[in-house]
Design a protein around this motif. Structure first.
Motif, PDB file in Angstrom:
ATOM      1  N   ASP A 165       0.243   6.851   1.026  1.00  0.00           N
ATOM      2  CA  ASP A 165       0.467   7.582  -0.139  1.00  0.00           C
ATOM      3  C   ASP A 165      -0.723   8.138  -0.637  1.00  0.00           C
ATOM      4  N   GLU A 166      -1.692   7.487  -0.678  1.00  0.00           N
ATOM      5  CA  GLU A 166      -3.268   7.946  -1.071  1.00  0.00           C
ATOM      6  C   GLU A 166      -3.445   9.211   0.049  1.00  0.00           C
ATOM      7  N   TRP A 221      -1.511  11.219   1.661  1.00  0.00           N
ATOM      8  CA  TRP A 221      -0.790  12.078   1.327  1.00  0.00           C
ATOM      9  C   TRP A 221      -1.208  13.221   0.301  1.00  0.00           C
ATOM     10  N   GLU A 222      -1.388  12.497  -0.701  1.00  0.00           N
ATOM     11  CA  GLU A 222      -2.238  13.093  -1.692  1.00  0.00           C
ATOM     12  C   GLU A 222      -3.472  13.700  -1.433  1.00  0.00           C
TER      13      GLU A 222
END
Length: 334
Positions: A180-181, A183-184
């Motif tokens: 998730d990190e 992707w950000e």
């Protein structure tokens, strides 16, 4: 009879030639055995080498060979296939059946880039298929760059190459799904992401035109970045009992290297290494510096040995006190 040298250098790249230059200037007898297969042969130019920026790799090596020959070193094309310890140093077996002897060895055999098994990658390696932004980033600045992710380093590569171009696409291929990190991070840098395996790289002549997916879709790209596995050319060192060790980053093996201390000295006394065989990250200029450092340390080691031999020879042949020779007066007795 086997020819005897102070030092045999195995590998005639930047590290080997630099070491040979230092040693021959120190008046050592030096033989360089060079197989003629430098790692950077596919590249058009050497970069980040002060005062030699943009020099073709073959030209740089030709200049180096001429320089070491000018100081009396011998440079011989061929392959050293094995080495073994002997009473006065080492014997090195050559592929043509000959053997040479050396008091010390400097091994600078480099590494092999193990490339992803994708059609087009090997054919375009060094021109449109790249791995190091410091080596090739300027040459593809502002172009459409693809990152072929085959390891956990794909997001890191995208982050790096984004410095040189605003048009970067990450092809996940066989690499892991970003966290998730991550992707950000990719979204913040405006890096496009393509999910799905890559079937091949398409090109016109020696220039990349696009990345073809297994779905048949072609994404236009001008350059593709890969993450090779960097495998030390350690065969000759293994014959001396020196094995390359796997190197990991984040739990992922990205290469192998032969361990050595900061001077290049290995666990086998009398054997030094320099360049990519022991330092996977070394560029041409740092490999040359490491070769110089190792050459100086080898010469210092030989000086100590020569001095021990001279002392032993004098003690065995003459009882004369050297202080009498220096001062010109006999010592008084007790």
């Amino acid at each position: 009879m086997e020819q005897q040298y102070d030092v045999v250098v195995i590998g005639g790249g930047a590290a080997g030639l630099s070491g040979a230059l230092a040693l021959s200037r120190a008046r050592r007898s030096v033989l360089v055995v060079d197989s003629g297969s430098p790692r950077n042969a596919p590249a058009g130019h050497v970069h980040n080498y002060l005062a030699r920026e943009g020099t073709p790799p073959g030209e740089l090596l030709a200049i180096g060979r001429a320089e070491v020959a000018g100081y009396g070193a011998e440079v011989e094309p061929g392959e050293a296939v094995a080495a073994r310890a002997v009473d006065d140093g080492f014997a090195v077996d050559l592929a043509d059946g000959r053997a040479v002897r050396a008091r010390r060895l400097l091994v600078t055999t480099g590494l092999v880039d193990e490339l992803p098994n994708v059609p087009g990658v090997r054919e375009l390696w060094g021109s449109s298929v790249l791995h190091c932004p410091y080596c090739h980033g300027w040459e593809v600045r502002d172009q459409a760059i693809g990152i072929l992710s085959t390891s956990p380093f794909g997001v890191h590569q995208a982050q790096m190459w984004r410095q040189w171009s605003a048009d970067v696409t990450l092809f996940l291929h066989t690499g892991p799904e970003p966290s998730d990190e991550e992707w950000e991070l990719l979204a913040a840098l405006d890096v496009s992401v393509v999910v799905g395996e890559v079937a091949a790289l398409e090109s016109t002549g020696d220039r990349l035109t696009g990345v073809r997916l297994t779905s048949g879709q072609v994404v236009p790209r001008s350059a593709v970045v890969v993450a090779p596995r960097f495998t030390a050319r350690s065969g000759l060192l293994e014959s001396l009992g020196l094995a390359a060790e796997e190197l990991e980053m984040g739990g992922h093996v990205f290469g192998s290297a032969v361990p050595a201390d900061p001077t290049g000295l290995t666990a086998v006394p009398g054997v030094w290494v320099a360049g990519n065989v022991t330092d996977l990250r070394a560029q041409v200029i740092s490999s040359a510096a490491a070769g110089l450092n190792a050459g100086a340390m080898i010469n210092a080691d030989l000086i100590q040995e020569d001095t021990r031999r001279a002392v032993a020879a004098r003690q065995g042949s003459s009882p004369t006190d050297h202080r009498e020779l220096v001062l010109g007066t006999p010592r008084s007795g007790n």
